[in-house]
Design a protein around this motif. Structure first.
Motif, PDB file in Angstrom:
ATOM      1  N   ILE A  28      -6.158   2.153   5.954  1.00 22.22           N
ATOM      2  CA  ILE A  28      -5.973   3.604   5.859  1.00 22.22           C
ATOM      3  C   ILE A  28      -6.491   4.152   4.525  1.00 22.22           C
ATOM      4  N   LEU A  29      -7.357   3.397   3.849  1.00 20.15           N
ATOM      5  CA  LEU A  29      -7.931   3.889   2.595  1.00 20.15           C
ATOM      6  C   LEU A  29      -8.663   5.226   2.762  1.00 20.15           C
ATOM      7  N   PRO A  30      -9.471   5.427   3.829  1.00 15.12           N
ATOM      8  CA  PRO A  30     -10.106   6.745   3.985  1.00 15.12           C
ATOM      9  C   PRO A  30      -9.084   7.882   4.098  1.00 15.12           C
ATOM     10  N   GLN A  31      -7.969   7.640   4.799  1.00 19.41           N
ATOM     11  CA  GLN A  31      -6.930   8.677   4.915  1.00 19.41           C
ATOM     12  C   GLN A  31      -6.249   8.916   3.574  1.00 19.41           C
ATOM     13  N   LEU A  32      -6.035   7.845   2.820  1.00 20.40           N
ATOM     14  CA  LEU A  32      -5.435   8.005   1.492  1.00 20.40           C
ATOM     15  C   LEU A  32      -6.368   8.780   0.563  1.00 20.40           C
ATOM     16  N   GLU A  33      -7.671   8.554   0.699  1.00 22.47           N
ATOM     17  CA  GLU A  33      -8.629   9.300  -0.122  1.00 22.47           C
ATOM     18  C   GLU A  33      -8.594  10.785   0.221  1.00 22.47           C
ATOM     19  N   ARG A  34      -8.402  11.112   1.490  1.00 21.59           N
ATOM     20  CA  ARG A  34      -8.285  12.527   1.867  1.00 21.59           C
ATOM     21  C   ARG A  34      -6.956  13.116   1.396  1.00 21.59           C
ATOM     22  N   GLU A  35      -5.897  12.325   1.491  1.00 18.44           N
ATOM     23  CA  GLU A  35      -4.579  12.797   1.066  1.00 18.44           C
ATOM     24  C   GLU A  35      -4.560  13.093  -0.430  1.00 18.44           C
ATOM     25  N   PHE A  36      -5.198  12.234  -1.205  1.00 17.08           N
ATOM     26  CA  PHE A  36      -5.224  12.397  -2.664  1.00 17.08           C
ATOM     27  C   PHE A  36      -6.661  12.689  -3.105  1.00 17.08           C
ATOM     28  N   ALA A  37      -7.187  13.821  -2.619  1.00 15.36           N
ATOM     29  CA  ALA A  37      -8.594  14.170  -2.828  1.00 15.36           C
ATOM     30  C   ALA A  37      -8.943  14.381  -4.291  1.00 15.36           C
ATOM     31  N   THR A  38      -7.959  14.730  -5.113  1.00 15.56           N
ATOM     32  CA  THR A  38      -8.230  14.990  -6.536  1.00 15.56           C
ATOM     33  C   THR A  38      -8.147  13.722  -7.386  1.00 15.56           C
ATOM     34  N   THR A  41     -11.643   7.371  -6.607  1.00 13.19           N
ATOM     35  CA  THR A  41     -11.646   6.284  -5.615  1.00 13.19           C
ATOM     36  C   THR A  41     -10.955   5.042  -6.158  1.00 13.19           C
ATOM     37  N   THR A  42     -11.220   4.717  -7.404  1.00 11.67           N
ATOM     38  CA  THR A  42     -10.586   3.537  -8.003  1.00 11.67           C
ATOM     39  C   THR A  42      -9.075   3.667  -8.001  1.00 11.67           C
ATOM     40  N   MET A  43      -8.572   4.856  -8.365  1.00 14.01           N
ATOM     41  CA  MET A  43      -7.116   5.059  -8.398  1.00 14.01           C
ATOM     42  C   MET A  43      -6.510   4.964  -7.003  1.00 14.01           C
ATOM     43  N   VAL A  44      -7.222   5.471  -5.999  1.00 13.96           N
ATOM     44  CA  VAL A  44      -6.709   5.372  -4.630  1.00 13.96           C
ATOM     45  C   VAL A  44      -6.706   3.918  -4.170  1.00 13.96           C
ATOM     46  N   GLU A  45      -7.767   3.180  -4.473  1.00 15.25           N
ATOM     47  CA  GLU A  45      -7.817   1.776  -4.086  1.00 15.25           C
ATOM     48  C   GLU A  45      -6.742   0.967  -4.807  1.00 15.25           C
ATOM     49  N   THR A  92       6.912  10.775   0.693  1.00 12.94           N
ATOM     50  CA  THR A  92       6.417  11.563  -0.432  1.00 12.94           C
ATOM     51  C   THR A  92       4.915  11.803  -0.325  1.00 12.94           C
ATOM     52  N   HIS A  93       4.476  12.952  -0.872  1.00  9.92           N
ATOM     53  CA  HIS A  93       3.053  13.290  -0.924  1.00  9.92           C
ATOM     54  C   HIS A  93       2.537  13.258  -2.365  1.00  9.92           C
ATOM     55  N   VAL A  94       3.338  12.775  -3.278  1.00 11.90           N
ATOM     56  CA  VAL A  94       2.983  12.755  -4.696  1.00 11.90           C
ATOM     57  C   VAL A  94       2.354  11.403  -5.035  1.00 11.90           C
ATOM     58  N   TYR A  95       1.132  11.440  -5.533  1.00  8.40           N
ATOM     59  CA  TYR A  95       0.408  10.201  -5.799  1.00  8.40           C
ATOM     60  C   TYR A  95       1.181   9.273  -6.721  1.00  8.40           C
ATOM     61  N   TRP A  96       1.714   9.800  -7.816  1.00  5.34           N
ATOM     62  CA  TRP A  96       2.349   8.933  -8.805  1.00  5.34           C
ATOM     63  C   TRP A  96       3.624   8.289  -8.277  1.00  5.34           C
ATOM     64  N   LEU A  97       4.320   8.961  -7.372  1.00  2.00           N
ATOM     65  CA  LEU A  97       5.498   8.349  -6.757  1.00  2.00           C
ATOM     66  C   LEU A  97       5.088   7.219  -5.812  1.00  2.00           C
ATOM     67  N   VAL A  98       3.989   7.450  -5.101  1.00  2.00           N
ATOM     68  CA  VAL A  98       3.480   6.392  -4.226  1.00  2.00           C
ATOM     69  C   VAL A  98       3.062   5.182  -5.057  1.00  2.00           C
ATOM     70  N   LEU A  99       2.362   5.448  -6.175  1.00  2.00           N
ATOM     71  CA  LEU A  99       1.926   4.350  -7.037  1.00  2.00           C
ATOM     72  C   LEU A  99       3.120   3.583  -7.603  1.00  2.00           C
TER      73      LEU A  99
END
Length: 393
Positions: A28-38, A41-45, A92-99
């Motif tokens: 689901i990396l492509p979906q995660l990239e769309r979810e966290f568009a800002t 790519t490295t941070m999403v991976e 959650t939709h917050v990148y840092w919480l997911v991380l």
């Protein structure tokens, strides 16, 4: 634990089934990239691989923790921690919480993952140990395949539902609670001392790091390759990743037989075959050929892991086996952390897209390693246990 019961054996092997749970969101990396568009790519991976670097913390602390509380409590605690934190991104939709949740997941993985190898290495010897380490790799691949296949099913409803699959680790925790012996011998807290391991074993740890860095490069870029070349949807990417792990299962189940015939050249087979598979993956425009190449890559490459584990533990005294197992596990998990920046950097160097360049680098490095290990083994004496003179215990 020289003659484990069936329940104990099932408990130990179940740890192998869930050792790679951090990777089940790869598809689901492509979906995660769309979810966290800002986010880059490295941070999403890193959402896939961050668990591996935090696992390093508990891997390093594992000797002390098992010495203090015993293997059973450490393993069960790790499984529950991974189960409960793995599901957090669903809410959650917050990148840092997911991380942060992924980092917490890694802490749990680091508590239970090294014992999948260590318990086998303590209990068995010779070719039987090699065969069981092959099974361990195969079961790890089977676990990854099952999780990725389930991810391929649930992603059709919502890609976020993939995170629900981490709750399955709770079932493994219950099995471990019932089957692992409470009286497992404590591990001395100083087993990870660098001075205790020969230099040759550190070279194998380094090779393990590179080996897993390469497989991460292929797996991280596979969903994007399928998308760029219109091979299929996210569901197909997940199913392909799942099928790749089934190839790993087949390699694990046949490793003992292959090793009996090829001995140290099992490693050459793995690297050379993987290089050819990546070349085919790069050059095909056919979906079925692409899927087949990816599955073959994981199948043939999966002969390298159990060989590196087996060779690294030959002739080690019992007190060093857990240390070697821990350092091999550490090498694999930090390779996952470094994979996104390393491969995105190398992906910028080459004639094609980032994805194409990464696969070109992977194919070239795999070919070079195949040549190097073959040349090295031709000038080294074969270990006694690999000549077939040992007996299974």
């Amino acid at each position: 634990m020289s003659k484990p019961t069936g329940l104990t054996t099932a408990s130990i092997l179940s740890i192998s089934l869930v050792g790679g749970v951090s990777t089940l969101i790869t598809g689901i990396l492509p979906q995660l990239e769309r979810e966290f568009a800002t986010v880059s790519t490295t941070m999403v991976e890193w959402l896939v691989t961050a668990a591996n670097i935090s696992a390093l913390v508990t891997l390093l602390a594992n000797p002390y923790l098992t010495h203090r509380w015993g293997i059973k409590k450490v393993v069960v605690t790790g499984l529950w921690l991974a189960a409960l934190t793995g599901v957090i991104p669903l809410f959650t939709h917050v990148y840092w919480l997911v991380l942060l949740s992924r980092l917490a997941l890694g802490l749990g993985i680091g508590l239970f993952s090294p014992h999948a190898i260590g318990l086998i290495a303590h209990t068995y010897h010779g070719e039987l140990r090699a065969r069981l380490l092959g099974y361990q790799t195969g079961l790890g691949a089977l676990g990854n395949a099952l999780f990725l296949a389930l991810a391929g099913l649930v992603v059709a409803f919502s890609w976020r539902n993939v995170f629900l699959l981490y709750l399955l680790l709770g079932g493994v925790a219950l099995l471990a609670s019932a089957g692992l012996p409470a009286s497992e011998a404590a591990v001395p807290a100083d087993q990870l001392a660098v001075k205790k391991l020969p230099v040759s074993r550190w070279l194998l740890v380094a090779l393990a790091f590179v080996t897993y860095l390469l497989i991460w490069g292929v797996q991280l870029k596979l969903p994007r390759l399928f998308l760029d070349r219109a091979f299929g949807s996210a569901e197909l990417a997940n199913w392909t990743l799942s099928a790749m792990n089934m190839g790993g299962l087949l390699a694990g189940l046949t490793f003992g037989r292959v090793h009996r015939h090829l001995h140290q050249y099992t490693l050459t087979l793995g690297y050379a075959g993987a290089a050819l598979a990546v070349v085919l993956l790069l050059t095909t425009a056919n979906t079925l050929v692409a899927v087949g190449s990816a599955v073959f890559f994981n199948f043939i490459y999966s002969y390298t892991g159990p060989y590196l584990v087996y060779r690294s533990q030959l002739d080690l005294p019992p007190a060093q086996i857990d240390a070697m197992s821990s350092w091999l596990t550490i090498a694999t998990v930090i390779s996952a952390f470094f994979a996104p920046p390393v491969w995105n950097f190398l992906g910028a160097l080459g004639p094609g897209t980032v994805t194409t360049n990464v696969l070109l680098w992977a194919a070239g490095l795999l070919g070079l390693i195949a040549v190097a290990v073959t040349a090295f083994f031709r000038h080294q004496p074969q270990p006694i246990l690999e000549r077939g003179n040992s007996h299974d215990h």
